[in-house]
Design an enzyme around this catalytic site. Structure first.
Site, PDB file in Angstrom:
ATOM      1  N   CYS A 196       0.851  -1.202   0.000  1.00 49.45           N
ATOM      2  CA  CYS A 196       0.000   0.000   0.000  1.00 49.45           C
ATOM      3  C   CYS A 196       0.884   1.248   0.000  1.00 49.45           C
ATOM      4  O   CYS A 196       0.559   2.250  -0.653  1.00 49.45           O
ATOM      5  CB  CYS A 196      -0.946  -0.005   1.194  1.00 49.45           C
ATOM      6  SG  CYS A 196      -2.341  -1.151   1.017  1.00 49.45           S
ATOM      7  N   ASP A 223      10.631  -6.476  -8.658  1.00 47.86           N
ATOM      8  CA  ASP A 223      10.892  -7.032  -7.333  1.00 47.86           C
ATOM      9  C   ASP A 223      12.275  -6.571  -6.863  1.00 47.86           C
ATOM     10  O   ASP A 223      13.246  -6.572  -7.624  1.00 47.86           O
ATOM     11  CB  ASP A 223      10.831  -8.571  -7.379  1.00 47.86           C
ATOM     12  CG  ASP A 223      10.716  -9.182  -5.994  1.00 47.86           C
ATOM     13  OD1 ASP A 223       9.657  -9.739  -5.667  1.00 47.86           O
ATOM     14  OD2 ASP A 223      11.708  -9.089  -5.224  1.00 47.86           O
ATOM     15  N   ASN A 268       2.067 -16.875  -4.099  1.00 48.41           N
ATOM     16  CA  ASN A 268       2.274 -17.582  -2.843  1.00 48.41           C
ATOM     17  C   ASN A 268       1.160 -17.191  -1.890  1.00 48.41           C
ATOM     18  O   ASN A 268       0.945 -15.997  -1.651  1.00 48.41           O
ATOM     19  CB  ASN A 268       3.630 -17.206  -2.233  1.00 48.41           C
ATOM     20  CG  ASN A 268       4.790 -17.650  -3.110  1.00 48.41           C
ATOM     21  OD1 ASN A 268       4.756 -18.711  -3.714  1.00 48.41           O
ATOM     22  ND2 ASN A 268       5.819 -16.809  -3.205  1.00 48.41           N
ATOM     23  N   GLY A 280       5.173 -19.591   1.673  1.00 47.93           N
ATOM     24  CA  GLY A 280       6.242 -18.589   1.712  1.00 47.93           C
ATOM     25  C   GLY A 280       5.783 -17.168   1.464  1.00 47.93           C
ATOM     26  O   GLY A 280       6.599 -16.301   1.137  1.00 47.93           O
ATOM     27  N   THR A 337       5.237 -13.542   2.170  1.00 44.93           N
ATOM     28  CA  THR A 337       5.860 -12.646   3.156  1.00 44.93           C
ATOM     29  C   THR A 337       5.188 -11.276   3.192  1.00 44.93           C
ATOM     30  O   THR A 337       5.303 -10.556   4.185  1.00 44.93           O
ATOM     31  CB  THR A 337       7.365 -12.450   2.868  1.00 44.93           C
ATOM     32  OG1 THR A 337       7.521 -11.937   1.544  1.00 44.93           O
ATOM     33  CG2 THR A 337       8.127 -13.759   3.006  1.00 44.93           C
ATOM     34  N   HIS A 370      -0.366  -8.498   0.962  1.00 45.31           N
ATOM     35  CA  HIS A 370      -1.158  -7.725   0.005  1.00 45.31           C
ATOM     36  C   HIS A 370      -1.063  -8.556  -1.275  1.00 45.31           C
ATOM     37  O   HIS A 370       0.053  -8.801  -1.765  1.00 45.31           O
ATOM     38  CB  HIS A 370      -0.553  -6.321  -0.181  1.00 45.31           C
ATOM     39  CG  HIS A 370      -1.284  -5.422  -1.132  1.00 45.31           C
ATOM     40  ND1 HIS A 370      -1.699  -4.141  -0.787  1.00 45.31           N
ATOM     41  CD2 HIS A 370      -1.661  -5.589  -2.424  1.00 45.31           C
ATOM     42  CE1 HIS A 370      -2.292  -3.577  -1.830  1.00 45.31           C
ATOM     43  NE2 HIS A 370      -2.277  -4.426  -2.845  1.00 45.31           N
ATOM     44  N   HIS A 398      -0.401 -10.407  -4.470  1.00 46.07           N
ATOM     45  CA  HIS A 398       0.532 -10.083  -5.557  1.00 46.07           C
ATOM     46  C   HIS A 398       0.823 -11.329  -6.362  1.00 46.07           C
ATOM     47  O   HIS A 398       0.844 -12.442  -5.835  1.00 46.07           O
ATOM     48  CB  HIS A 398       1.832  -9.475  -5.016  1.00 46.07           C
ATOM     49  CG  HIS A 398       2.516 -10.290  -3.975  1.00 46.07           C
ATOM     50  ND1 HIS A 398       2.101 -10.294  -2.655  1.00 46.07           N
ATOM     51  CD2 HIS A 398       3.557 -11.148  -4.039  1.00 46.07           C
ATOM     52  CE1 HIS A 398       2.874 -11.107  -1.952  1.00 46.07           C
ATOM     53  NE2 HIS A 398       3.768 -11.652  -2.775  1.00 46.07           N
ATOM     54  N   HIS A 414       3.748 -12.855  -8.905  1.00 41.22           N
ATOM     55  CA  HIS A 414       5.100 -12.725  -9.427  1.00 41.22           C
ATOM     56  C   HIS A 414       5.056 -13.074 -10.918  1.00 41.22           C
ATOM     57  O   HIS A 414       4.475 -14.095 -11.297  1.00 41.22           O
ATOM     58  CB  HIS A 414       6.041 -13.721  -8.739  1.00 41.22           C
ATOM     59  CG  HIS A 414       6.155 -13.550  -7.250  1.00 41.22           C
ATOM     60  ND1 HIS A 414       7.242 -12.959  -6.653  1.00 41.22           N
ATOM     61  CD2 HIS A 414       5.323 -13.896  -6.236  1.00 41.22           C
ATOM     62  CE1 HIS A 414       7.078 -12.968  -5.340  1.00 41.22           C
ATOM     63  NE2 HIS A 414       5.918 -13.522  -5.054  1.00 41.22           N
TER      64      HIS A 414
HETATM   65  P1  AMP Z   1       6.043 -13.252  -1.357  1.00 38.39           P
HETATM   66  O1  AMP Z   1       7.204 -13.919  -0.690  1.00 38.39           O
HETATM   67  O2  AMP Z   1       5.337 -14.117  -2.367  1.00 38.39           O
HETATM   68  O3  AMP Z   1       5.097 -12.642  -0.338  1.00 38.39           O
HETATM   69  O4  AMP Z   1       6.674 -12.074  -2.206  1.00 38.39           O
HETATM   70  C1  AMP Z   1       6.974 -10.817  -1.700  1.00 38.39           C
HETATM   71  C2  AMP Z   1       7.961 -10.213  -2.647  1.00 38.39           C
HETATM   72  O5  AMP Z   1       8.007  -8.817  -2.424  1.00 38.39           O
HETATM   73  C3  AMP Z   1       9.392 -10.740  -2.497  1.00 38.39           C
HETATM   74  O6  AMP Z   1       9.828 -11.321  -3.719  1.00 38.39           O
HETATM   75  C4  AMP Z   1      10.199  -9.480  -2.137  1.00 38.39           C
HETATM   76  O7  AMP Z   1      11.479  -9.455  -2.718  1.00 38.39           O
HETATM   77  C5  AMP Z   1       9.309  -8.380  -2.687  1.00 38.39           C
HETATM   78  N1  AMP Z   1       9.457  -7.075  -2.042  1.00 38.39           N
HETATM   79  C6  AMP Z   1       9.412  -6.790  -0.717  1.00 38.39           C
HETATM   80  N2  AMP Z   1       9.569  -5.473  -0.506  1.00 38.39           N
HETATM   81  C7  AMP Z   1       9.697  -4.905  -1.729  1.00 38.39           C
HETATM   82  C8  AMP Z   1       9.888  -3.560  -2.184  1.00 38.39           C
HETATM   83  N3  AMP Z   1       9.962  -2.520  -1.332  1.00 38.39           N
HETATM   84  N4  AMP Z   1       9.999  -3.346  -3.511  1.00 38.39           N
HETATM   85  C9  AMP Z   1       9.926  -4.378  -4.385  1.00 38.39           C
HETATM   86  N5  AMP Z   1       9.731  -5.659  -4.015  1.00 38.39           N
HETATM   87  C10 AMP Z   1       9.628  -5.929  -2.718  1.00 38.39           C
END
Ligand code: AMP
Length: 113
Positions: free
Chosen positions: A7, A30, A87, A93, A95, A98, A100, A102
């Site tokens: 956000c 990313d 994910n 996994g 993290t 929100h 998303h 990939h």
């Molecule tokens: P997930 O593990 O599927 O929740 O993916 C979260 C992704 O967000 C990871 O691949 C992180 O590298 C990416 N990520 C986290 N913070 C940022 C950021 N500020 N800008 C770009 N990507 C981010």
């Protein structure tokens, strides 16, 4: 959501490398790429993840997948191939909570499933 990093990316509080945007979604690179091309596609609406999706989000999810295709064409890897990954939840996994997707490309990936 005040404490959601995606956000904050959407409202410009955290910088990002924009790849595409429209009224429903935003796509950016990313920060820790797992492939030569690693783009995240997120809805403007805060949805915690795939497990929080509802019937009303059907069109939005379709739009995200078509956006992945649009970006793949825009970035020149549509024909070579790409992978779309979501994910959902701790065991997968996730993290950032929100929703998303990939979008990964730029090399040959091992078969996952
Ligand atoms: P997930 O593990 O599927 O929740 O993916 C979260 C992704 O967000 C990871 O691949 C992180 O590298 C990416 N990520 C986290 N913070 C940022 C950021 N500020 N800008 C770009 N990507 C981010």
């Amino acid at each position: 959501m005040a404490d959601c990093i995606f956000c904050k990316i959407l409202n410009g509080e955290i910088p990002s490398q924009k790849v595409y945007e429209d009224e429903l979604v935003y796509a950016f690179r990313d920060i820790n790429p797992a492939a030569p091309q690693h783009i995240l596609i997120i809805p403007r609406e805060h949805i915690a993840g795939a497990n929080a999706l509802e019937e009303k989000h059907k069109e939005l999810v379709g739009h995200i997948i078509l956006t992945a295709q649009k970006i793949a064409r825009q970035e020149g890897f549509a024909e070579d191939g790409f992978r779309i990954v979501n994910n959902c939840g701790e065991n997968a996994g996730q993290t950032v909570f929100h929703l998303h997707f990939h979008l990964l490309a730029g090399g040959k990936f091992d078969q996952m499933v």
